[in-house]
Write a protein that holds these residues in place. Structure first.
Motif, PDB file in Angstrom:
ATOM      1  N   GLY A  43      -8.652  -2.657  11.244  1.00 34.57           N
ATOM      2  CA  GLY A  43      -7.230  -2.998  11.220  1.00 34.57           C
ATOM      3  C   GLY A  43      -6.656  -3.219   9.851  1.00 34.57           C
ATOM      4  N   GLU A  44      -7.308  -2.676   8.808  1.00 34.18           N
ATOM      5  CA  GLU A  44      -6.818  -2.860   7.452  1.00 34.18           C
ATOM      6  C   GLU A  44      -5.991  -1.654   7.055  1.00 34.18           C
ATOM      7  OE1 GLU A  44     -10.097  -4.896   4.985  1.00 34.18           O
ATOM      8  OE2 GLU A  44     -11.146  -3.945   6.638  1.00 34.18           O
ATOM      9  N   GLY A  45      -5.196  -1.791   5.952  1.00 31.59           N
ATOM     10  CA  GLY A  45      -4.236  -0.745   5.666  1.00 31.59           C
ATOM     11  C   GLY A  45      -4.150  -0.158   4.290  1.00 31.59           C
ATOM     12  N   GLY A  46      -4.752  -0.725   3.275  1.00 39.19           N
ATOM     13  CA  GLY A  46      -4.626  -0.155   1.931  1.00 39.19           C
ATOM     14  C   GLY A  46      -5.967   0.018   1.297  1.00 39.19           C
ATOM     15  N   THR A  47      -5.982   0.548   0.081  1.00 40.57           N
ATOM     16  CA  THR A  47      -7.231   0.626  -0.670  1.00 40.57           C
ATOM     17  C   THR A  47      -6.998   0.256  -2.119  1.00 40.57           C
ATOM     18  OG1 THR A  47      -9.033   2.067  -1.341  1.00 40.57           O
ATOM     19  CG2 THR A  47      -6.928   3.089  -1.143  1.00 40.57           C
ATOM     20  N   ALA A  96       0.880  -1.164   0.000  1.00 37.01           N
ATOM     21  CA  ALA A  96       0.000   0.000   0.000  1.00 37.01           C
ATOM     22  C   ALA A  96       0.919   1.216   0.000  1.00 37.01           C
ATOM     23  CB  ALA A  96      -0.894  -0.003   1.242  1.00 37.01           C
ATOM     24  N   LEU A  97       0.929   1.973  -1.078  1.00 37.18           N
ATOM     25  CA  LEU A  97       1.981   2.963  -1.271  1.00 37.18           C
ATOM     26  C   LEU A  97       1.650   4.314  -0.637  1.00 37.18           C
ATOM     27  CD1 LEU A  97       3.070   2.366  -4.979  1.00 37.18           C
ATOM     28  CD2 LEU A  97       3.747   1.167  -2.906  1.00 37.18           C
ATOM     29  N   TRP A 122       4.254   6.472  -4.765  1.00 34.02           N
ATOM     30  CA  TRP A 122       3.666   6.650  -6.091  1.00 34.02           C
ATOM     31  C   TRP A 122       4.583   7.474  -6.987  1.00 34.02           C
ATOM     32  CZ3 TRP A 122       0.067   3.433  -7.360  1.00 34.02           C
ATOM     33  CH2 TRP A 122      -0.793   2.926  -6.383  1.00 34.02           C
ATOM     34  N   TYR A 123       5.162   8.511  -6.418  1.00 29.03           N
ATOM     35  CA  TYR A 123       6.092   9.323  -7.208  1.00 29.03           C
ATOM     36  C   TYR A 123       7.353   8.542  -7.563  1.00 29.03           C
ATOM     37  CZ  TYR A 123       3.425  13.648  -6.750  1.00 29.03           C
ATOM     38  OH  TYR A 123       2.459  14.607  -6.849  1.00 29.03           O
ATOM     39  N   GLY A 149      -3.076  -0.466  -3.246  1.00 26.94           N
ATOM     40  CA  GLY A 149      -3.585   0.893  -3.369  1.00 26.94           C
ATOM     41  C   GLY A 149      -2.813   1.890  -2.537  1.00 26.94           C
ATOM     42  N   VAL A 150      -3.499   2.949  -2.131  1.00 23.33           N
ATOM     43  CA  VAL A 150      -2.845   3.996  -1.346  1.00 23.33           C
ATOM     44  C   VAL A 150      -2.756   3.590   0.119  1.00 23.33           C
ATOM     45  CG1 VAL A 150      -3.704   5.765  -2.931  1.00 23.33           C
ATOM     46  CG2 VAL A 150      -4.953   5.303  -0.818  1.00 23.33           C
TER      47      VAL A 150
END
Length: 253
Positions: free
Chosen positions: A249-253, A26-27, A32-33, A63-64
């Motif tokens: 408790g999740e971390g990305g999308t 999850a960036l 991303w850059y 995802g983010v």
């Protein structure tokens, strides 16, 4: 946490850009850059005729980084993520040479933006693809999911946040090849080498020509989607959804 570039066999003309942001890729904004910079640099190299975009770990991209968003009391992280994703997706699409993505495990949210802008997708048998945006207080990348599946399936997947398998996308023609995970990198490199056997200048002409005849302007349509993401955040709706997401408790999308 890194984005690295390697050229395993210089004579083959293939560069491999590898993303490694444990635990789930999850960036954060800077990630991303970093992807954008690495892909653009590889494409500008006259010795490179094809780029493989790959990832370490159990999944290609989650995802983010939602945790980065939740730590920000304003909109700096949101604006950064919007611009960073736009930069990374554009870099893949505009890369001067073809881009092959090697996808394992989950490919979610921004991951769909990366593969949807690529020229070819090779996936492992355990790969799944989807946009859980509505469960994460966001919108976006329907532009890119629409490049992978027919319109009505895209809409149903988007509204339900369901995922599809690599095998299903292969049946739709959007995934080139599905292989066991242990064979993924070799399969992606094999396709990249086949592409890279062509003349480098002509490949660059071909990439520009194919982009020029696309029926949808991916830059404009994705930017349009991002406007609704920002509106959802300004209204407070996105925060309420993300708080519930974070509580699980999740971390990305």
């Amino acid at each position: 946490m890194s984005v690295s570039t390697s050229v395993p066999e210089p004579a083959q003309g293939v560069a491999v850009v590898t993303v490694d942001y444990p635990p789930v890729n999850a960036l954060p904004v800077r990630g991303w850059y970093a992807v954008a910079d690495a892909v653009r640099a590889a494409g500008r190299d006259p010795a490179i005729r094809c780029v493989v975009l790959a990832a370490e770990g159990r999944g290609f991209n989650a995802g983010v980084d939602i945790k980065e968003m939740r730590r920000d009391s304003g909109h700096t992280a949101l604006i950064g993520a919007n611009r960073g994703c736009y930069a990374a997706f554009s870099a893949v699409y505009e890369c001067e040479v073809p881009v092959v993505t090697a996808v394992q495990g989950f490919c979610l949210g921004g991951g769909i933006g990366l593969v949807g802008n690529a020229d070819a997708i090779v996936a492992s048998e355990d790969a799944t693809f989807g946009l859980p945006e509505l469960d994460r207080g966001a919108l976006g990348a329907a532009t890119h999911l629409a490049r992978l599946v027919p319109q009505h399936l895209m809409r149903a997947l988007y509204y339900t946040s369901r995922t599809v398998t690599a095998g299903e996308l292969h049946a739709h023609g959007s995934v080139w090849q599905v292989v066991p995970r242990a064979e993924l990198r070799d399969a992606a490199l094999g396709l990249a080498r086949e592409i890279a056997r062509k003349d480098g200048t002509l490949l660059r002409f071909a990439k520009a020509a194919i982009n020029g005849i696309d029926p949808v302007d991916v830059h404009r349509s994705y930017r349009f989607e991002q406007g609704f993401t920002f509106e959802a955040n300004l209204s407070g709706l996105a925060d309420r959804i993300r708080e519930d997401f974070g509580a699980r408790g999740e971390g990305g999308t």
